[in-house]
Every structure is written in C-alpha cells, then in structure tokens.
Design a protein around this motif. Structure first.
Motif, PDB file in Angstrom:
ATOM      1  N   GLY A 173      -0.511 -84.506  31.987  1.00 53.82           N
ATOM      2  CA  GLY A 173      -0.386 -83.033  32.738  1.00 53.82           C
ATOM      3  C   GLY A 173      -0.148 -82.262  31.203  1.00 53.82           C
ATOM      4  N   PRO A 174      -0.300 -81.087  31.326  1.00 54.47           N
ATOM      5  CA  PRO A 174      -0.224 -80.130  30.598  1.00 54.47           C
ATOM      6  C   PRO A 174       0.505 -80.091  29.359  1.00 54.47           C
ATOM      7  CG  PRO A 174       0.503 -79.216  31.967  1.00 54.47           C
ATOM      8  CD  PRO A 174      -0.165 -80.429  32.724  1.00 54.47           C
ATOM      9  N   SER A 175       0.304 -79.908  27.680  1.00 48.52           N
ATOM     10  CA  SER A 175       1.441 -79.243  26.775  1.00 48.52           C
ATOM     11  C   SER A 175       2.491 -78.534  27.927  1.00 48.52           C
ATOM     12  CB  SER A 175       1.163 -79.676  25.326  1.00 48.52           C
ATOM     13  OG  SER A 175       2.770 -79.646  24.712  1.00 48.52           O
ATOM     14  N   ILE A 176       3.707 -78.389  27.514  1.00 45.59           N
ATOM     15  CA  ILE A 176       4.815 -77.275  27.765  1.00 45.59           C
ATOM     16  C   ILE A 176       5.996 -77.267  26.294  1.00 45.59           C
ATOM     17  CG2 ILE A 176       5.846 -76.498  29.725  1.00 45.59           C
ATOM     18  CD1 ILE A 176       4.625 -77.778  31.672  1.00 45.59           C
ATOM     19  N   GLN A 177       6.022 -75.819  25.971  1.00 40.43           N
ATOM     20  CA  GLN A 177       6.562 -75.087  25.642  1.00 40.43           C
ATOM     21  C   GLN A 177       7.661 -74.134  26.452  1.00 40.43           C
ATOM     22  OE1 GLN A 177       6.859 -77.005  22.258  1.00 40.43           O
ATOM     23  NE2 GLN A 177       5.395 -77.552  23.356  1.00 40.43           N
ATOM     24  N   ILE A 178       9.109 -74.368  25.734  1.00 39.09           N
ATOM     25  CA  ILE A 178      10.187 -74.113  27.068  1.00 39.09           C
ATOM     26  C   ILE A 178      10.919 -73.146  25.824  1.00 39.09           C
ATOM     27  CG2 ILE A 178       9.981 -75.359  28.624  1.00 39.09           C
ATOM     28  CD1 ILE A 178      12.181 -76.516  27.518  1.00 39.09           C
ATOM     29  N   ARG A 179      11.830 -72.142  26.180  1.00 41.24           N
ATOM     30  CA  ARG A 179      13.059 -71.849  25.538  1.00 41.24           C
ATOM     31  C   ARG A 179      14.086 -72.700  25.388  1.00 41.24           C
ATOM     32  NH1 ARG A 179      13.511 -66.483  28.756  1.00 41.24           N
ATOM     33  NH2 ARG A 179      14.875 -65.464  26.728  1.00 41.24           N
ATOM     34  N   LEU A 180      15.283 -72.243  24.640  1.00 42.70           N
ATOM     35  CA  LEU A 180      16.315 -73.066  24.203  1.00 42.70           C
ATOM     36  C   LEU A 180      17.466 -71.598  24.174  1.00 42.70           C
ATOM     37  CD1 LEU A 180      14.992 -75.840  21.517  1.00 42.70           C
ATOM     38  CD2 LEU A 180      15.269 -76.439  23.777  1.00 42.70           C
ATOM     39  N   GLY A 181      18.250 -73.127  24.401  1.00 43.36           N
ATOM     40  CA  GLY A 181      19.736 -71.598  24.255  1.00 43.36           C
ATOM     41  C   GLY A 181      20.686 -72.251  25.575  1.00 43.36           C
ATOM     42  N   ARG A 182      19.875 -72.729  26.644  1.00 44.18           N
ATOM     43  CA  ARG A 182      20.936 -72.517  28.391  1.00 44.18           C
ATOM     44  C   ARG A 182      22.357 -72.741  27.058  1.00 44.18           C
ATOM     45  NH1 ARG A 182      16.780 -74.753  27.070  1.00 44.18           N
ATOM     46  NH2 ARG A 182      14.743 -73.750  29.319  1.00 44.18           N
ATOM     47  N   VAL A 184      -4.421 -73.706  46.733  1.00 44.62           N
ATOM     48  CA  VAL A 184      -4.804 -75.998  47.185  1.00 44.62           C
ATOM     49  C   VAL A 184      -6.282 -75.743  46.239  1.00 44.62           C
ATOM     50  CG1 VAL A 184      -4.989 -77.573  48.334  1.00 44.62           C
ATOM     51  CG2 VAL A 184      -3.543 -76.151  48.808  1.00 44.62           C
ATOM     52  N   SER A 185      -7.454 -74.849  47.098  1.00 45.83           N
ATOM     53  CA  SER A 185      -8.264 -75.272  46.524  1.00 45.83           C
ATOM     54  C   SER A 185      -9.380 -75.251  45.108  1.00 45.83           C
ATOM     55  CB  SER A 185      -9.953 -74.702  47.445  1.00 45.83           C
ATOM     56  OG  SER A 185      -9.622 -74.765  49.424  1.00 45.83           O
ATOM     57  N   LYS A 186      -8.273 -73.871  45.080  1.00 45.51           N
ATOM     58  CA  LYS A 186      -8.959 -73.386  43.442  1.00 45.51           C
ATOM     59  C   LYS A 186      -8.661 -74.834  42.929  1.00 45.51           C
ATOM     60  CE  LYS A 186      -7.574 -70.572  39.519  1.00 45.51           C
ATOM     61  NZ  LYS A 186      -6.536 -69.498  39.685  1.00 45.51           N
ATOM     62  N   PHE A 187      -6.901 -75.774  42.784  1.00 42.99           N
ATOM     63  CA  PHE A 187      -6.761 -76.933  41.933  1.00 42.99           C
ATOM     64  C   PHE A 187      -7.139 -77.720  42.321  1.00 42.99           C
ATOM     65  CE2 PHE A 187      -2.300 -73.682  42.212  1.00 42.99           C
ATOM     66  CZ  PHE A 187      -2.993 -72.677  41.489  1.00 42.99           C
ATOM     67  N   ALA A 188      -7.556 -77.816  43.303  1.00 41.56           N
ATOM     68  CA  ALA A 188      -8.695 -78.933  43.836  1.00 41.56           C
ATOM     69  C   ALA A 188      -9.372 -79.395  43.509  1.00 41.56           C
ATOM     70  CB  ALA A 188      -8.785 -79.238  44.957  1.00 41.56           C
ATOM     71  N   LYS A 189     -10.130 -78.047  42.632  1.00 41.32           N
ATOM     72  CA  LYS A 189     -11.824 -78.450  42.023  1.00 41.32           C
ATOM     73  C   LYS A 189     -11.395 -78.004  40.633  1.00 41.32           C
ATOM     74  CE  LYS A 189     -13.458 -76.052  46.133  1.00 41.32           C
ATOM     75  NZ  LYS A 189     -14.303 -74.598  46.697  1.00 41.32           N
ATOM     76  N   ASN A 190     -10.343 -77.062  39.823  1.00 45.18           N
ATOM     77  CA  ASN A 190     -10.128 -76.577  38.586  1.00 45.18           C
ATOM     78  C   ASN A 190      -9.015 -76.759  38.188  1.00 45.18           C
ATOM     79  OD1 ASN A 190      -9.788 -75.655  36.137  1.00 45.18           O
ATOM     80  ND2 ASN A 190     -11.066 -73.876  37.103  1.00 45.18           N
ATOM     81  N   LYS A 191      -8.981 -78.472  37.053  1.00 47.82           N
ATOM     82  CA  LYS A 191      -7.885 -79.344  37.107  1.00 47.82           C
ATOM     83  C   LYS A 191      -7.196 -77.830  35.784  1.00 47.82           C
ATOM     84  CE  LYS A 191      -7.320 -82.903  34.239  1.00 47.82           C
ATOM     85  NZ  LYS A 191      -7.952 -83.986  34.038  1.00 47.82           N
ATOM     86  N   ALA A 192      -7.560 -77.413  34.816  1.00 46.86           N
ATOM     87  CA  ALA A 192      -7.694 -76.542  33.505  1.00 46.86           C
ATOM     88  C   ALA A 192      -6.484 -75.506  35.031  1.00 46.86           C
ATOM     89  CB  ALA A 192      -8.259 -75.830  32.893  1.00 46.86           C
ATOM     90  N   ALA A 193      -6.408 -75.140  35.869  1.00 48.97           N
ATOM     91  CA  ALA A 193      -6.195 -73.959  36.526  1.00 48.97           C
ATOM     92  C   ALA A 193      -5.271 -74.529  36.943  1.00 48.97           C
ATOM     93  CB  ALA A 193      -7.265 -73.043  37.171  1.00 48.97           C
ATOM     94  N   PHE A 194      -5.018 -75.313  37.636  1.00 48.20           N
ATOM     95  CA  PHE A 194      -3.615 -75.966  37.790  1.00 48.20           C
ATOM     96  C   PHE A 194      -2.970 -76.313  36.778  1.00 48.20           C
ATOM     97  CE2 PHE A 194      -2.396 -80.284  38.731  1.00 48.20           C
ATOM     98  CZ  PHE A 194      -0.719 -79.998  38.979  1.00 48.20           C
ATOM     99  N   PHE A 195      -2.757 -76.582  36.121  1.00 51.37           N
ATOM    100  CA  PHE A 195      -1.986 -77.025  34.491  1.00 51.37           C
ATOM    101  C   PHE A 195      -1.722 -75.714  34.133  1.00 51.37           C
ATOM    102  CE2 PHE A 195      -3.819 -81.843  32.649  1.00 51.37           C
ATOM    103  CZ  PHE A 195      -3.429 -81.795  34.148  1.00 51.37           C
ATOM    104  N   SER A 196      -2.721 -74.323  33.465  1.00 52.68           N
ATOM    105  CA  SER A 196      -2.256 -73.433  33.482  1.00 52.68           C
ATOM    106  C   SER A 196      -1.221 -72.642  34.327  1.00 52.68           C
ATOM    107  CB  SER A 196      -3.310 -72.517  33.640  1.00 52.68           C
ATOM    108  OG  SER A 196      -2.975 -71.260  32.888  1.00 52.68           O
ATOM    109  N   SER A 197      -0.820 -73.137  35.799  1.00 56.17           N
ATOM    110  CA  SER A 197       0.106 -72.269  36.847  1.00 56.17           C
ATOM    111  C   SER A 197       1.336 -73.325  36.669  1.00 56.17           C
ATOM    112  CB  SER A 197      -0.958 -72.143  37.721  1.00 56.17           C
ATOM    113  OG  SER A 197      -1.667 -71.906  38.103  1.00 56.17           O
ATOM    114  N   PHE A 198       0.398 -74.445  36.775  1.00 56.74           N
ATOM    115  CA  PHE A 198       1.987 -75.838  36.680  1.00 56.74           C
ATOM    116  C   PHE A 198       2.812 -74.843  35.732  1.00 56.74           C
ATOM    117  CE2 PHE A 198       3.995 -79.381  35.323  1.00 56.74           C
ATOM    118  CZ  PHE A 198       5.112 -79.293  36.718  1.00 56.74           C
ATOM    119  N   GLU A 199       2.006 -74.489  34.557  1.00 52.83           N
ATOM    120  CA  GLU A 199       3.078 -74.554  33.250  1.00 52.83           C
ATOM    121  C   GLU A 199       3.513 -72.936  33.178  1.00 52.83           C
ATOM    122  OE1 GLU A 199       2.261 -73.758  28.270  1.00 52.83           O
ATOM    123  OE2 GLU A 199       0.616 -73.696  29.576  1.00 52.83           O
TER     124      GLU A 199
END
Length: 329
Positions: free
Chosen positions: A148-157, A297-312
């Motif tokens: 999946g996508p590389s996800i950077q996150i904030r810290l300090g919880r 669902v249809s958008k993400f089924a057709k476009n993996k990059a769009a799914f990865f961006s929204s998931f991130e």
C-alpha cells in the motif's frame, strides 16, 4: 517450549536491531506538555525509523500480521469522541492513546492479542515515543509492507492508563434502526446512514471512510469453522483468540494491500462472485448498495492511486488526533 523460544528470539532480534542502529538511551523523551516537540526532530526521525524497521522485520517473519497491525491502529484511534464543555469549547476524549492494551476483553477486539504483543515488544525497546505512537507507526508500516501507500504520521500522543469508554457519551442516529451509533467502535451491523454518522464524527468525508473500509482487502476475520464443541457451546474470548480457521474478506491475496476489495464489491453487487471468493460483512455491502457511496467504490475499483491517496488521508485523520508534533515522520 518452541513458542517461548520463538518469542524470545524475536525480542532479542528487535533489541539487537534497535541497539545496533542508535543508542536509544540518548533519545529525548517526548512530552505533550511541550509546545513544540519538533525541536527533537532528529531523535523523532531516528526512533520512528526504528519502529518501522522493527515492524518490517516482524512482518518478514509473519506477513499475516499486516492486517491485524492495521486493525490494531484503527481500534486504538477510533475510540475518540468530540464533546463540548459549558463554554461550548470542543474537547476530545478517547484514543489514539494506547488504551487498546486495556480493552482486550471487548468483543470488538477479538484476535487483537497477537498484533498487540508484537507492538509491545517493539515499544519495550524504544525510548522517546509513546505506545500509541508505536501502534500508529506499526499500522502505517504494515500498509506499506503489504504493497500500500507510504504513510507519514505525526507523533507525540499521550498514553493513557485505563480503557476508553466502550459506550459513546452522546449517541447518534438517523432515520433507521440500524443507523444507531452508541459505541466508540463501529458495529458490524450499521447501515450506510450509520456509517456516515460514525465516521463523520471522526472527521472523515464519505470518500475517505469508503477508502478506509478498503482496509478489508488486507487480513482475515474469525469464523466458527473447525472450532471444538466446547467453544460452539460457550463462545469464550479464548475460543475467539485461538480460532482454527480465519476467513479473509477477500480470498485473493489476503496479505496484500490493493484495490481488489472494491473490485470484488462491484462483482458482488453484480451477483458474479463465486463461493469462497469473498466473505463480506454487512458494513462492506453497505458501500455498494448505497448509491451515494457506490460511486466511490467504483472510483477506487478503477483507480488504485485514488484509493491510496484517500486511504492515506483517512488513516492520518484517525491516528493523528492527539499527536503534538507539527511534522510527520
């Protein structure tokens, strides 16, 4: 004896991995009372890298942990609830705060012990990051490890010392019975209106929460198949934790992260799936029978990059609440 030996060898490996990379005793401790923890950016970078590196090492040994680690991060972060005080100021209660370690007995957290133990092993060798930070980092790294996508996150919880509330202080409900949201973790029986209310309260748009549900492309859930008669008679937590047969939501590559989940939802809606091809739960099906959600669902089924961006972006919203760093790591 074999199980103990494997566990000890894993702990030893993680300790050697961390010790050989950086002197953890020199890492600055993070305090959410400081206005800007990014003054320790070099140490935050080093320690977050170590968590990711140790997570990858564990996943290389056992790739089936990717899904459970992602689920662990979601279940620790999603118990958050926004409230208002007498002056109408917004305040938040709940995760992400490491409370998951005190919530193992919740039915929603069945099967959580294995990934929880893995992150506890990592955190025990890390200074400068909270347990909640390690959970969020491990979940992000699990996604990337699985493709999946590389996800950077904030810290300090800030870590808590008790369980979060299982019941919401303020319930939410639409016009249907199944839209009732009264728990801090989502019910598998919610309808699409309930999903909108639940994830909307966490700050997610419709498109983002549909993407987040794509996490079901990864991992498996408990089934009753192969369980001993004693468990079928009385389904205890131990029965659920040691279930002999786990069923993937999507049978095709359950340890890989892609947009296959959405393709299978479309196929399910067209009544073209074969027996054993998918094992969806009601909230999965909600996404494709609701007209407003099906477009995503249809958008993400057709476009993996769009799914990865929204998931991130969805993952960051869930796990970054309560984080005090400005930068992402």
């Amino acid at each position: 004896m074999i199980v103990i030996s494997v566990l000890l060898s894993r702990v030893s490996f993680i300790h050697v991995l961390i010790s050989s990379t950086v002197n953890v005793a020199n890492l600055g401790s993070i305090s959410t009372s400081r206005p800007n923890i990014d003054v320790d950016r070099s140490n935050l970078m080093a320690s977050s890298h170590l968590v990711r590196q140790a997570t990858t090492a564990i996943l290389q040994e056992d790739p089936t942990l990717a899904g459970p680690l992602l689920r662990l991060a979601f279940h620790d972060g999603a118990t958050r609830e926004q409230l208002s005080d007498d002056l109408n100021n917004s305040l938040f209660v709940g995760g992400p705060n490491g409370s998951i370690k005190y919530e193992k007995d919740w039915m929603e957290n069945r099967g959580i012990s294995r990934p929880l133990q893995a992150v506890e092993e990592i955190h025990s060798n890390i200074e400068g990051l909270s347990f909640a930070d390690c959970i969020a980092l491990a979940g992000a790294e699990a996604v990337e490890f699985a493709g999946g996508p590389s996800i950077q996150i904030r810290l300090g919880r800030r870590d808590t010392t008790k369980a979060d509330s299982k019941k919401r202080m303020r319930t939410l409900q639409g016009d249907t019975d199944r839209s009732l949201v009264d728990t801090t973790l989502p019910s598998a029986g919610l309808d699409s209106d309930g999903l909108r209310l639940y994830f909307g309260a966490l700050g997610l748009s419709d498109e983002q929460f549909v993407a987040l549900c794509g996490a079901h492309d990864l991992g498996r859930h408990v089934t009753l198949l192969g369980m001993p008669k004693s468990c079928l008679k009385e389904l205890t937590r131990e029965c659920l934790e040691t279930a002999p047969v786990l069923m993937p939501f999507v049978a095709e590559d359950p340890d890989g992260f892609s947009n296959t989940y959405f393709k299978k939802l479309i196929k399910w809606n067209q009544r073209k799936v074969k027996l054993g091809e998918v094992a969806f739960i009601p909230t999965d099906v909600d996404l494709v029978v609701d007209n407003g959600l099906r477009k995503y669902v249809s958008k993400f089924a057709k476009n993996k990059a769009a799914f990865f961006s929204s998931f991130e972006s969805a993952y960051q919203i869930i796990v970054d609440a309560g984080a005090t760093s400005v930068g992402r790591y």
